[in-house]
Design a protein around this motif. Sequence first.
Motif, mmCIF file in Angstrom:
data_model
loop_
_atom_site.group_PDB
_atom_site.id
_atom_site.type_symbol
_atom_site.label_atom_id
_atom_site.label_comp_id
_atom_site.label_asym_id
_atom_site.label_seq_id
_atom_site.Cartn_x
_atom_site.Cartn_y
_atom_site.Cartn_z
ATOM 1 N N LEU A 190 0.851 -1.420 -0.038
ATOM 2 C CA LEU A 190 -0.069 0.140 0.036
ATOM 3 C C LEU A 190 0.849 1.412 -0.078
ATOM 4 C CD1 LEU A 190 -2.807 -0.909 2.596
ATOM 5 C CD2 LEU A 190 -2.851 -0.850 -0.015
ATOM 6 N N THR A 191 1.735 1.362 0.981
ATOM 7 C CA THR A 191 2.894 2.365 0.709
ATOM 8 C C THR A 191 3.446 2.570 -0.844
ATOM 9 O OG1 THR A 191 4.444 1.376 1.574
ATOM 10 C CG2 THR A 191 3.568 2.633 3.279
ATOM 11 N N GLY A 192 3.601 1.493 -1.348
ATOM 12 C CA GLY A 192 4.163 1.608 -2.751
ATOM 13 C C GLY A 192 2.936 2.104 -3.672
ATOM 14 N N MET A 193 1.822 2.239 -3.122
ATOM 15 C CA MET A 193 0.963 2.567 -4.101
ATOM 16 C C MET A 193 0.714 4.305 -3.886
ATOM 17 S SD MET A 193 -2.340 0.071 -3.759
ATOM 18 C CE MET A 193 -2.156 -1.720 -4.352
ATOM 19 N N GLY A 194 1.324 4.870 -3.184
ATOM 20 C CA GLY A 194 1.313 6.290 -2.741
ATOM 21 C C GLY A 194 1.490 6.955 -1.417
ATOM 22 N N PRO A 195 0.774 6.304 -0.444
ATOM 23 C CA PRO A 195 0.980 7.179 0.899
ATOM 24 C C PRO A 195 2.302 6.740 1.590
ATOM 25 C CG PRO A 195 -0.981 5.407 0.888
ATOM 26 C CD PRO A 195 -0.368 5.438 -0.514
ATOM 27 N N LYS A 196 2.936 7.842 1.938
ATOM 28 C CA LYS A 196 4.003 7.365 2.867
ATOM 29 C C LYS A 196 3.938 6.577 4.071
ATOM 30 C CE LYS A 196 7.957 10.061 4.613
ATOM 31 N NZ LYS A 196 8.294 11.603 5.261
ATOM 32 N N THR A 197 2.705 6.832 4.555
ATOM 33 C CA THR A 197 2.250 6.190 5.822
ATOM 34 C C THR A 197 1.301 5.373 5.671
ATOM 35 O OG1 THR A 197 3.452 8.101 7.014
ATOM 36 C CG2 THR A 197 1.990 6.564 8.329
ATOM 37 N N VAL A 198 0.932 4.294 6.354
ATOM 38 C CA VAL A 198 -0.108 3.516 6.279
ATOM 39 C C VAL A 198 -0.416 2.957 7.630
ATOM 40 C CG1 VAL A 198 -1.096 1.304 5.613
ATOM 41 C CG2 VAL A 198 0.138 2.518 4.030
ATOM 42 N N ILE A 199 -1.692 3.001 8.374
ATOM 43 C CA ILE A 199 -2.052 2.685 9.427
ATOM 44 C C ILE A 199 -3.063 1.541 9.085
ATOM 45 C CG2 ILE A 199 -3.065 3.347 11.722
ATOM 46 C CD1 ILE A 199 -2.068 6.159 11.212
ATOM 47 N N ILE A 200 -2.754 0.628 9.746
ATOM 48 C CA ILE A 200 -3.805 -0.812 9.622
ATOM 49 C C ILE A 200 -4.546 -0.739 10.870
ATOM 50 C CG2 ILE A 200 -3.928 -3.285 9.259
ATOM 51 C CD1 ILE A 200 -2.359 -2.748 6.812
ATOM 52 N N LYS A 201 -5.760 -0.843 10.976
ATOM 53 C CA LYS A 201 -6.664 -0.454 12.288
ATOM 54 C C LYS A 201 -7.292 -2.168 12.374
ATOM 55 C CE LYS A 201 -9.319 2.170 10.157
ATOM 56 N NZ LYS A 201 -10.709 3.110 9.824
ATOM 57 N N ARG A 202 -6.910 -2.693 13.437
ATOM 58 C CA ARG A 202 -7.226 -4.026 13.762
ATOM 59 C C ARG A 202 -8.213 -4.413 15.086
ATOM 60 N NH1 ARG A 202 -1.837 -6.966 15.283
ATOM 61 N NH2 ARG A 202 -2.809 -8.658 14.138
ATOM 62 N N GLY A 203 -8.990 -3.188 15.138
ATOM 63 C CA GLY A 203 -10.179 -3.279 16.040
ATOM 64 C C GLY A 203 -9.489 -3.561 17.321
ATOM 65 N N GLU A 204 -10.083 -4.575 18.073
ATOM 66 C CA GLU A 204 -9.559 -4.901 19.552
ATOM 67 C C GLU A 204 -8.052 -5.279 19.740
ATOM 68 O OE1 GLU A 204 -11.698 -8.352 21.323
ATOM 69 O OE2 GLU A 204 -12.342 -9.085 19.364
ATOM 70 N N TYR A 205 -7.615 -5.493 18.656
ATOM 71 C CA TYR A 205 -6.270 -5.883 18.703
ATOM 72 C C TYR A 205 -5.318 -4.578 18.378
ATOM 73 C CZ TYR A 205 -8.175 -10.581 18.638
ATOM 74 O OH TYR A 205 -9.139 -11.387 18.741
ATOM 75 N N GLY A 206 -5.991 -3.514 18.209
ATOM 76 C CA GLY A 206 -4.972 -2.095 17.968
ATOM 77 C C GLY A 206 -4.596 -1.867 16.739
ATOM 78 N N ALA A 207 -3.711 -1.356 16.496
ATOM 79 C CA ALA A 207 -3.312 -0.616 15.261
ATOM 80 C C ALA A 207 -1.973 -0.696 14.781
ATOM 81 C CB ALA A 207 -3.533 0.724 15.013
ATOM 82 N N LEU A 208 -1.537 -1.150 13.549
ATOM 83 C CA LEU A 208 -0.134 -1.051 13.188
ATOM 84 C C LEU A 208 0.334 0.183 12.238
ATOM 85 C CD1 LEU A 208 0.176 -4.737 12.190
ATOM 86 C CD2 LEU A 208 1.126 -3.736 14.104
ATOM 87 N N LEU A 209 1.547 1.042 12.617
ATOM 88 C CA LEU A 209 2.016 2.049 11.802
ATOM 89 C C LEU A 209 2.940 1.633 10.897
ATOM 90 C CD1 LEU A 209 2.282 5.056 11.169
ATOM 91 C CD2 LEU A 209 3.630 5.132 13.530
ATOM 92 N N PHE A 210 2.913 1.900 9.693
ATOM 93 C CA PHE A 210 4.047 1.409 8.572
ATOM 94 C C PHE A 210 4.483 2.688 7.919
ATOM 95 C CE2 PHE A 210 1.587 -2.427 9.036
ATOM 96 C CZ PHE A 210 2.249 -3.283 9.175
ATOM 97 N N GLN A 211 5.949 2.828 7.822
ATOM 98 C CA GLN A 211 6.498 3.907 7.124
ATOM 99 C C GLN A 211 7.912 3.279 6.773
ATOM 100 O OE1 GLN A 211 8.000 7.781 8.566
ATOM 101 N NE2 GLN A 211 6.417 8.681 7.657
ATOM 102 N N GLY A 212 8.159 3.296 5.492
ATOM 103 C CA GLY A 212 9.582 2.760 4.877
ATOM 104 C C GLY A 212 9.422 1.294 5.726
ATOM 105 N N ASP A 213 10.518 1.156 6.209
ATOM 106 C CA ASP A 213 10.872 -0.252 6.724
ATOM 107 C C ASP A 213 10.223 -0.292 8.388
ATOM 108 O OD1 ASP A 213 11.870 -1.341 4.559
ATOM 109 O OD2 ASP A 213 13.827 -0.733 4.978
ATOM 110 N N ALA A 214 9.996 0.984 8.831
ATOM 111 C CA ALA A 214 9.678 0.938 10.048
ATOM 112 C C ALA A 214 8.183 0.631 10.507
ATOM 113 C CB ALA A 214 9.910 2.268 10.526
ATOM 114 N N ILE A 215 8.045 -0.099 11.533
ATOM 115 C CA ILE A 215 6.843 -0.550 12.112
ATOM 116 C C ILE A 215 6.581 -0.452 13.388
ATOM 117 C CG2 ILE A 215 5.282 -2.534 12.278
ATOM 118 C CD1 ILE A 215 6.898 -4.247 10.268
ATOM 119 N N PHE A 216 5.398 0.248 13.805
ATOM 120 C CA PHE A 216 5.058 0.524 15.241
ATOM 121 C C PHE A 216 3.783 -0.368 15.262
ATOM 122 C CE2 PHE A 216 2.706 3.437 18.336
ATOM 123 C CZ PHE A 216 3.537 3.049 19.458
#
Length: 301
Positions: A190-216
Amino acid sequence: MTMLVVGSVAQDTIHNHLGTHPYIIGGAAVFTSLSASTYGPVQLVGIVGRDFPPEAISMLEARNVDLEGLEITDGKTFHWEGRYSDDLSSRETIRTDLNVFADFRPKIPERYRDTDYLMLANIDPDLQLDVLNQVREPKMVVADTMNFWIESKLDSLKALLERIDVLTINEEEARQLAEEHNVVTAARALTGMGPKTVIIKRGEYGALLFQGDAIFSAPALPLTDVRDPTGAGDTFAGGFLGYLASEGFGDDFETLKRAVIHGSALASFCVQGIGIERVKSLSREDITGRVNAFRRLVSFS
Ligand code: AMP
């Protein structure tokens, strides 16, 4: 710093383990605006019918939400009806009455066009693009989408992705849009499609933040009193945006990490009330307390 939110303003009918809650105020733009307004003034662009309760208008204005961009027109307000499973882990849409939303063409008032932070909540990607063409040089554009648009307007959605900074998306929809089963591979696609940052929402399991190779990875706060998850994702986006706006600017990874925790804190309040019940009365002190609870939850030595 100004924040502009464009999206649905709704009346929702929700069936859950606590009963039926008919025609309560909802809509992605409402959840996002109320959440973001805890950090500073918000401008809202949306549409409602003449049946939209005046008390809801007063409530939003009292919460620092500027409604010059809210069109009030003949007809009925968008209505969404959903039913949750008893454990709240899934929901089905029973009906979607587009009503005045069917002819919605966002008109951005002149004084909103220089906004710094723009949230394009989940609407037709052609309309999201139309909004982008009306604003001048926002510092940050965040957009959300859903399976319906992935299936029906993929080309427009791809054109949108090229023009936004941050995509927030549910895990299932991230997989669907990226055509990748693994969530990390999907986010990178998805970051390859344009947005520098992608946030994946996982409901009761929280959220994942992606930018380049970094993950939070941000957890969701384990709660005993979950009453209604409706709008949690939109409330998350409002906290994320509001925090960034209150910080000035930041697309560095450390600032984005803190923004994701703020989004998660706001979302944790959202699920504790029916509809906007809890989100409409939050203070900065509430948020500080919740962010500290997140800090305690994940800290270890
Ligand atoms: P969420 O729980 O984050 O999916 O957001 C729920 C909110 O989205 C509800 O308040 C609904 O009014 C709104 N909503 C549901 N379906 C749509 C749709 N097709 N377009 C825009 N908003 C919607």
